[in-house]
Design an enzyme around this catalytic site. Structure first.
Site, PDB file in Angstrom:
ATOM      1  N   TYR A  86      99.901 147.783  -8.313  1.00 27.52           N
ATOM      2  CA  TYR A  86      98.526 148.257  -8.566  1.00 27.52           C
ATOM      3  C   TYR A  86      98.209 149.630  -7.971  1.00 27.52           C
ATOM      4  O   TYR A  86      97.597 150.467  -8.645  1.00 27.52           O
ATOM      5  CB  TYR A  86      97.501 147.186  -8.155  1.00 27.52           C
ATOM      6  CG  TYR A  86      97.391 146.100  -9.207  1.00 27.52           C
ATOM      7  CD1 TYR A  86      96.454 146.187 -10.221  1.00 27.52           C
ATOM      8  CD2 TYR A  86      98.267 145.010  -9.217  1.00 27.52           C
ATOM      9  CE1 TYR A  86      96.373 145.218 -11.207  1.00 27.52           C
ATOM     10  CE2 TYR A  86      98.196 144.033 -10.192  1.00 27.52           C
ATOM     11  CZ  TYR A  86      97.249 144.129 -11.192  1.00 27.52           C
ATOM     12  OH  TYR A  86      97.184 143.173 -12.168  1.00 27.52           O
ATOM     13  N   GLU A 131      96.211 136.441 -10.668  1.00 30.65           N
ATOM     14  CA  GLU A 131      97.660 136.411 -10.915  1.00 30.65           C
ATOM     15  C   GLU A 131      98.382 135.614  -9.828  1.00 30.65           C
ATOM     16  O   GLU A 131      99.332 134.885 -10.121  1.00 30.65           O
ATOM     17  CB  GLU A 131      98.194 137.854 -11.044  1.00 30.65           C
ATOM     18  CG  GLU A 131      97.738 138.467 -12.380  1.00 30.65           C
ATOM     19  CD  GLU A 131      97.712 139.990 -12.451  1.00 30.65           C
ATOM     20  OE1 GLU A 131      98.371 140.652 -11.621  1.00 30.65           O
ATOM     21  OE2 GLU A 131      97.029 140.526 -13.347  1.00 30.65           O
TER      22      GLU A 131
HETATM   23  C1  HEM Z   1      93.152 147.291 -13.101  1.00 31.78           C
HETATM   24  C2  HEM Z   1      94.372 147.537 -13.580  1.00 31.78           C
HETATM   25  C3  HEM Z   1      94.906 147.121 -14.920  1.00 31.78           C
HETATM   26  C4  HEM Z   1      94.259 146.925 -16.106  1.00 31.78           C
HETATM   27  C5  HEM Z   1      92.776 147.092 -16.423  1.00 31.78           C
HETATM   28  C6  HEM Z   1      95.259 146.526 -17.066  1.00 31.78           C
HETATM   29  C7  HEM Z   1      95.015 146.224 -18.402  1.00 31.78           C
HETATM   30  C8  HEM Z   1      95.934 145.726 -19.288  1.00 31.78           C
HETATM   31  C9  HEM Z   1      95.666 145.346 -20.662  1.00 31.78           C
HETATM   32  C10 HEM Z   1      94.294 145.436 -21.352  1.00 31.78           C
HETATM   33  C11 HEM Z   1      96.810 144.884 -21.211  1.00 31.78           C
HETATM   34  C12 HEM Z   1      97.011 144.377 -22.645  1.00 31.78           C
HETATM   35  C13 HEM Z   1      96.756 142.919 -22.736  1.00 31.78           C
HETATM   36  C14 HEM Z   1      96.979 142.405 -24.156  1.00 31.78           C
HETATM   37  O1  HEM Z   1      97.946 142.825 -24.815  1.00 31.78           O
HETATM   38  O2  HEM Z   1      96.187 141.586 -24.590  1.00 31.78           O
HETATM   39  C15 HEM Z   1      97.821 144.975 -20.178  1.00 31.78           C
HETATM   40  C16 HEM Z   1      99.140 144.630 -20.355  1.00 31.78           C
HETATM   41  C17 HEM Z   1     100.147 144.978 -19.475  1.00 31.78           C
HETATM   42  N1  HEM Z   1      99.983 145.559 -18.239  1.00 31.78           N
HETATM   43 FE1  HEM Z   1      98.241 145.971 -17.334  1.00 31.78          FE
HETATM   44  N2  HEM Z   1      96.485 146.497 -16.456  1.00 31.78           N
HETATM   45  C18 HEM Z   1      96.306 146.855 -15.148  1.00 31.78           C
HETATM   46  C19 HEM Z   1      97.293 146.973 -14.199  1.00 31.78           C
HETATM   47  C20 HEM Z   1      98.645 146.902 -14.459  1.00 31.78           C
HETATM   48  C21 HEM Z   1      99.686 147.187 -13.502  1.00 31.78           C
HETATM   49  C22 HEM Z   1      99.463 147.546 -12.041  1.00 31.78           C
HETATM   50  C23 HEM Z   1     100.870 147.026 -14.147  1.00 31.78           C
HETATM   51  C24 HEM Z   1     102.258 147.242 -13.588  1.00 31.78           C
HETATM   52  C25 HEM Z   1     102.810 148.428 -13.506  1.00 31.78           C
HETATM   53  C26 HEM Z   1     100.568 146.628 -15.510  1.00 31.78           C
HETATM   54  C27 HEM Z   1     101.500 146.338 -16.479  1.00 31.78           C
HETATM   55  C28 HEM Z   1     101.221 145.762 -17.694  1.00 31.78           C
HETATM   56  C29 HEM Z   1     102.249 145.288 -18.626  1.00 31.78           C
HETATM   57  C30 HEM Z   1     103.745 145.325 -18.390  1.00 31.78           C
HETATM   58  C31 HEM Z   1     101.571 144.783 -19.747  1.00 31.78           C
HETATM   59  C32 HEM Z   1     102.189 144.135 -20.987  1.00 31.78           C
HETATM   60  C33 HEM Z   1     102.689 145.134 -21.987  1.00 31.78           C
HETATM   61  C34 HEM Z   1     103.311 144.388 -23.152  1.00 31.78           C
HETATM   62  O3  HEM Z   1     102.552 143.988 -24.052  1.00 31.78           O
HETATM   63  O4  HEM Z   1     104.531 144.198 -23.135  1.00 31.78           O
HETATM   64  N3  HEM Z   1      99.212 146.566 -15.659  1.00 31.78           N
HETATM   65  N4  HEM Z   1      97.264 145.484 -19.030  1.00 31.78           N
END
Ligand code: HEM
Length: 143
Positions: free
Chosen positions: A91, A133
């Site tokens: 994060y 999580e």
């Molecule tokens: C407040 C912080 C964060 C927000 C608002 C956020 C938001 C999101 C959203 C909206 C999605 C898509 C969900 C969907 O497909 O329905 C997602 C997927 C993902 N996020 Fe985050 N995220 C955050 C932090 C992080 C962090 C710290 C990481 C790690 C480096 C991360 C890694 C990922 C990954 C790997 C996916 C899935 C991508 C896939 O579809 O293969 N996120 N996140």
């Protein structure tokens, strides 16, 4: 989060919406350059991942004083993060990249005050996600 920060985040939501995709595109670039180890997590991500993130950030900013509107979205994010093995230590890396991307894209509009408010808001949401999580990881390990 302070009331003042909430006000600033709400007031800057429209400009962040307008530049949302530019910000998240820049964010991933910064993230992967500085922290290449995070790239692996996104290997199966859809091409429009940056758009999903931009939408999520805008929805968050617009609803900062009514977070209950976001509970479904937050649950969905937590589920996918756990599936992809996102960890608490990721994060701050994303937060740093996001704030630097805002600075890059918004230029003079990204004053110290604005960046400080967004930093608070980011880590507030990060803490909510990290907590959910942790519960999901715990459930997995009990299964
Ligand atoms: C407040 C912080 C964060 C927000 C608002 C956020 C938001 C999101 C959203 C909206 C999605 C898509 C969900 C969907 O497909 O329905 C997602 C997927 C993902 N996020 Fe985050 N995220 C955050 C932090 C992080 C962090 C710290 C990481 C790690 C480096 C991360 C890694 C990922 C990954 C790997 C996916 C899935 C991508 C896939 O579809 O293969 N996120 N996140």
């Amino acid at each position: 989060m302070t009331e003042k920060s909430k006000e600033i985040v709400k007031a800057t939501a429209p400009v962040v919406k307008k530049h949302g995709e530019a910000i998240t595109t820049a964010m991933y670039k910064i993230l992967f350059e500085r922290y290449p180890e995070t790239k692996e997590l996104f290997k199966d991500a859809p091409e429009d991942q940056y758009r999903k993130l931009a939408n999520a950030i805008y929805a968050y900013a617009a609803n900062i004083d009514k977070l209950e509107n976001l509970s479904k979205g937050i649950e969905q994010m937590a589920l996918i993060h756990v599936e992809k093995k996102v960890k608490p230590e990721h994060y701050p890396l994303v937060g740093e990249a996001l704030l630097d991307a805002m600075k890059e894209v918004l230029g003079d509009a990204a004053t110290e005050e604005v960046l400080e408010a967004w930093k608070e808001a980011y880590f507030f949401l990060a803490d909510v996600l990290i907590a959910r999580e942790a519960e999901l990881y715990q459930q997995q390990s009990n299964a």
